[in-house]
Design a protein around this motif. Structure first.
Motif, PDB file in Angstrom:
ATOM      1  N   SER A  99       9.232  12.136  13.210  1.00  0.00           N
ATOM      2  CA  SER A  99      10.278  11.495  12.407  1.00  0.00           C
ATOM      3  C   SER A  99       9.833  10.160  11.835  1.00  0.00           C
ATOM      4  O   SER A  99      10.560   9.539  11.051  1.00  0.00           O
ATOM      5  N   GLY A 100       8.644   9.701  12.249  1.00  0.00           N
ATOM      6  CA  GLY A 100       8.167   8.394  11.814  1.00  0.00           C
ATOM      7  C   GLY A 100       8.499   7.270  12.772  1.00  0.00           C
ATOM      8  O   GLY A 100       8.095   6.123  12.558  1.00  0.00           O
ATOM      9  N   ALA A 101       9.229   7.582  13.851  1.00  0.00           N
ATOM     10  CA  ALA A 101       9.593   6.560  14.842  1.00  0.00           C
ATOM     11  C   ALA A 101       8.359   6.151  15.640  1.00  0.00           C
ATOM     12  O   ALA A 101       7.437   6.940  15.840  1.00  0.00           O
ATOM     13  N   ASP A 102       8.341   4.894  16.114  1.00  0.00           N
ATOM     14  CA  ASP A 102       7.232   4.364  16.900  1.00  0.00           C
ATOM     15  C   ASP A 102       7.472   4.624  18.390  1.00  0.00           C
ATOM     16  O   ASP A 102       8.562   4.331  18.916  1.00  0.00           O
ATOM     17  N   TYR A 103       6.444   5.143  19.048  1.00  0.00           N
ATOM     18  CA  TYR A 103       6.506   5.407  20.478  1.00  0.00           C
ATOM     19  C   TYR A 103       5.288   4.792  21.167  1.00  0.00           C
ATOM     20  O   TYR A 103       4.308   4.407  20.518  1.00  0.00           O
ATOM     21  N   LEU A 104       5.345   4.757  22.498  1.00  0.00           N
ATOM     22  CA  LEU A 104       4.198   4.336  23.287  1.00  0.00           C
ATOM     23  C   LEU A 104       4.172   5.119  24.583  1.00  0.00           C
ATOM     24  O   LEU A 104       5.209   5.631  25.036  1.00  0.00           O
ATOM     25  N   ILE A 105       2.984   5.235  25.157  1.00  0.00           N
ATOM     26  CA  ILE A 105       2.858   5.787  26.508  1.00  0.00           C
ATOM     27  C   ILE A 105       2.961   4.606  27.466  1.00  0.00           C
ATOM     28  O   ILE A 105       2.180   3.661  27.368  1.00  0.00           O
ATOM     29  N   CYS A 106       3.912   4.664  28.362  1.00  0.00           N
ATOM     30  CA  CYS A 106       4.247   3.478  29.165  1.00  0.00           C
ATOM     31  C   CYS A 106       3.102   3.067  30.096  1.00  0.00           C
ATOM     32  O   CYS A 106       2.657   3.869  30.928  1.00  0.00           O
ATOM     33  N   PRO A 107       2.637   1.828  29.985  1.00  0.00           N
ATOM     34  CA  PRO A 107       1.681   1.298  30.951  1.00  0.00           C
ATOM     35  C   PRO A 107       2.375   0.756  32.198  1.00  0.00           C
ATOM     36  O   PRO A 107       1.758   0.533  33.233  1.00  0.00           O
ATOM     37  N   THR A 108       3.681   0.514  32.080  1.00  0.00           N
ATOM     38  CA  THR A 108       4.547   0.039  33.146  1.00  0.00           C
ATOM     39  C   THR A 108       5.980   0.229  32.652  1.00  0.00           C
ATOM     40  O   THR A 108       6.184   0.569  31.487  1.00  0.00           O
ATOM     41  N   HIS A 109       6.998   0.043  33.516  1.00  0.00           N
ATOM     42  CA  HIS A 109       8.333   0.509  33.139  1.00  0.00           C
ATOM     43  C   HIS A 109       9.436  -0.546  33.259  1.00  0.00           C
ATOM     44  O   HIS A 109      10.607  -0.195  33.437  1.00  0.00           O
ATOM     45  N   GLU A 110       9.104  -1.821  33.140  1.00  0.00           N
ATOM     46  CA  GLU A 110      10.155  -2.844  33.242  1.00  0.00           C
ATOM     47  C   GLU A 110      11.250  -2.646  32.191  1.00  0.00           C
ATOM     48  O   GLU A 110      12.445  -2.747  32.490  1.00  0.00           O
ATOM     49  N   GLU A 111      10.853  -2.405  30.957  1.00  0.00           N
ATOM     50  CA  GLU A 111      11.838  -2.242  29.884  1.00  0.00           C
ATOM     51  C   GLU A 111      12.711  -1.009  30.106  1.00  0.00           C
ATOM     52  O   GLU A 111      13.938  -1.050  29.931  1.00  0.00           O
ATOM     53  N   VAL A 112      12.073   0.085  30.499  1.00  0.00           N
ATOM     54  CA  VAL A 112      12.810   1.343  30.670  1.00  0.00           C
ATOM     55  C   VAL A 112      13.794   1.238  31.825  1.00  0.00           C
ATOM     56  O   VAL A 112      14.951   1.678  31.718  1.00  0.00           O
TER      57      VAL A 112
END
Length: 426
Positions: A99-112
């Motif tokens: 869809s053009g959205a930006d993603y990342l593979i989590c190096p850690t999960h504080e935000e999530v």
């Protein structure tokens, strides 16, 4: 499991590209297989050890009121933009979706985890709580080394606590601190310690690392008899004097196996996480976070405890509790007895491996050293003539001198189970 069906390849000789003794043994023993540089497949042996380490961690996290969850490996960039870390961390692997959205593979999960916790927390009555997971991480490291010591993809236990006050965080921080000592001791590690460390990209003001003192480590640690211990990154100096007492500092190498942080409000403030306090005001919770590298812990056990023949586990971490070696003979007496004991132990729920191959005794013993079951039963004609089964032990945290070196044929299964209990409750 019968060894001929075990989907593991053990190697003889040197291992190309392996730079430490532990890395070589992990490959030779068939615990890990390199899928790409910095990414390893855990074989049935390796996964068994990791799974048992995970169970130790779960028990100790649950004992301090942790609640296990599972968060996605992939995260939308929007959460990381809330905290400003999306553009600040160099190890993040980023990609665009269809869809053009930006993603990342989590190096850690504080935000999530903060995003999830803010969807649940409304009142001070819910605090404190701790959420943890055991899950895959990916960090696009420029440099990988020593097998599972530094990789790009790895399994981590990461935990996150939320509190009303700094005092409450400090009390819980100590509970986690103590739990880490229990975890690493149960894993069979001996020469490890805690050191003050830099908070780095995580944030907060106070952090500790748990380091295995080992010459293969990549961290430089300063240690003093007065109790001062710190990572060089924190001190950022090669001074030989202790900043606490002025005595000479001891300089050692360490393998980082865990870390804990008092994060403060870095994530809860930037992500606008609030709750209603007792006086009716809106307040922001205070966070702590607590990590353990699970695969790295396995690698650290091997680095510390292995001998020239292979790894040495304890009963809580070994892939098999018992290995039965049936030695081939012309009369074919040993193999039927070995298989009978194997079947009975399996029925009783014991993790047992049977080596009934038509192979030389030396080959079987060499493989047994690499698989490293704490209890090894050797079934041979010579011993059967005396109505006994020979017993050998391979453990890293138990004095086996008081244990029997043979079991009776008729009592073998009950003797094995009693010995397992002794090794577990040392």
């Amino acid at each position: 499991m019968k060894i001929e069906n075990l989907c593991v390849r053990r190697l003889i000789g040197d291992v190309a590209g392996a730079t430490t003794r532990g890395h070589k043994i992990a490959v030779k023993g068939g615990y890990i297989y390199q899928t790409f540089q910095g990414g390893y497949t855990l074989t049935p042996l390796g996964w068994s050890v990791v799974h048992k380490i995970e169970n130790i961690i779960r028990e100790e996290m649950n004992a301090i009121d942790g609640q296990e969850i599972l968060m996605p490996v992939v995260c939308t960039a929007d959460l990381w933009r809330e905290t400003g870390r999306y553009d600040a961390m160099s190890v993040i692997a980023k990609f665009k979706g269809a869809s053009g959205a930006d993603y990342l593979i989590c190096p850690t999960h504080e935000e999530v985890v903060t995003d999830y916790a803010r969807s649940v927390l409304t009142s001070y009555r819910q605090l404190p709580f701790m959420l943890y997971q055991i899950q895959t991480k990916f960090r696009d490291e420029l440099r990988v080394r020593a097998g599972l010591i530094r990789t790009r993809e790895f399994i981590m236990k990461d935990a996150y606590s939320f509190h009303e006050t700094q005092e409450d965080l400090e009390q819980y921080y100590q509970r986690c601190f103590d739990a880490y000592y229990r975890i690493f001791r149960r894993c069979g590690l001996k020469d490890f310690t805690d050191v003050l460390s830099s908070t780095g990209d995580m944030g907060g003001k106070i952090a500790h690392e748990f380091q295995l003192i080992n010459e293969m480590g990549e961290d430089t640690l300063y240690i003093c008899d007065c109790g001062f211990r710190a990572n060089k990154e924190l001190e950022d100096t090669d001074s030989t004097k202790c900043p606490k007492c002025g005595k000479e500092l001891k300089k050692v190498r360490g393998i980082e196996i865990g870390n804990i942080f008092q994060l403060g409000k870095k994530y809860t403030d930037s992500m606008h996480m609030t709750y209603t306090a007792a006086d009716g005001t809106e307040q922001t919770p205070i966070m702590g976070c607590y990590g353990i590298g699970v695969g790295r812990t396995m690698a650290a056990i091997i680095e510390e405890s292995a001998d020239d023949n292979g790894p040495i586990w304890n009963m809580e971490t070994a892939p098999f509790a018992v290995e039965i070696i049936g030695l081939i003979d012309k009369e074919n007496k040993a193999l039927p007895i070995a298989e009978k004991i194997y079947d009975e132990l399996r029925r009783d729920g014991v993790d047992v491996l049977l080596d009934n191959r038509d192979a030389r005794a030396g080959e079987k013993f060499a493989d047994a050293d690499l698989i490293a079951a704490p209890i090894r039963l050797i079934v041979s004609n010579k011993n059967l003539d005396n109505d006994v089964i020979e017993v050998k032990y391979r453990v890293n945290d138990f004095d086996t001198s008081a244990l029997p070196n043979e079991f009776g044929i008729k009592t073998c299964v009950s003797d094995v189970k009693n010995t397992i209990t002794k090794l577990l409750h040392k």
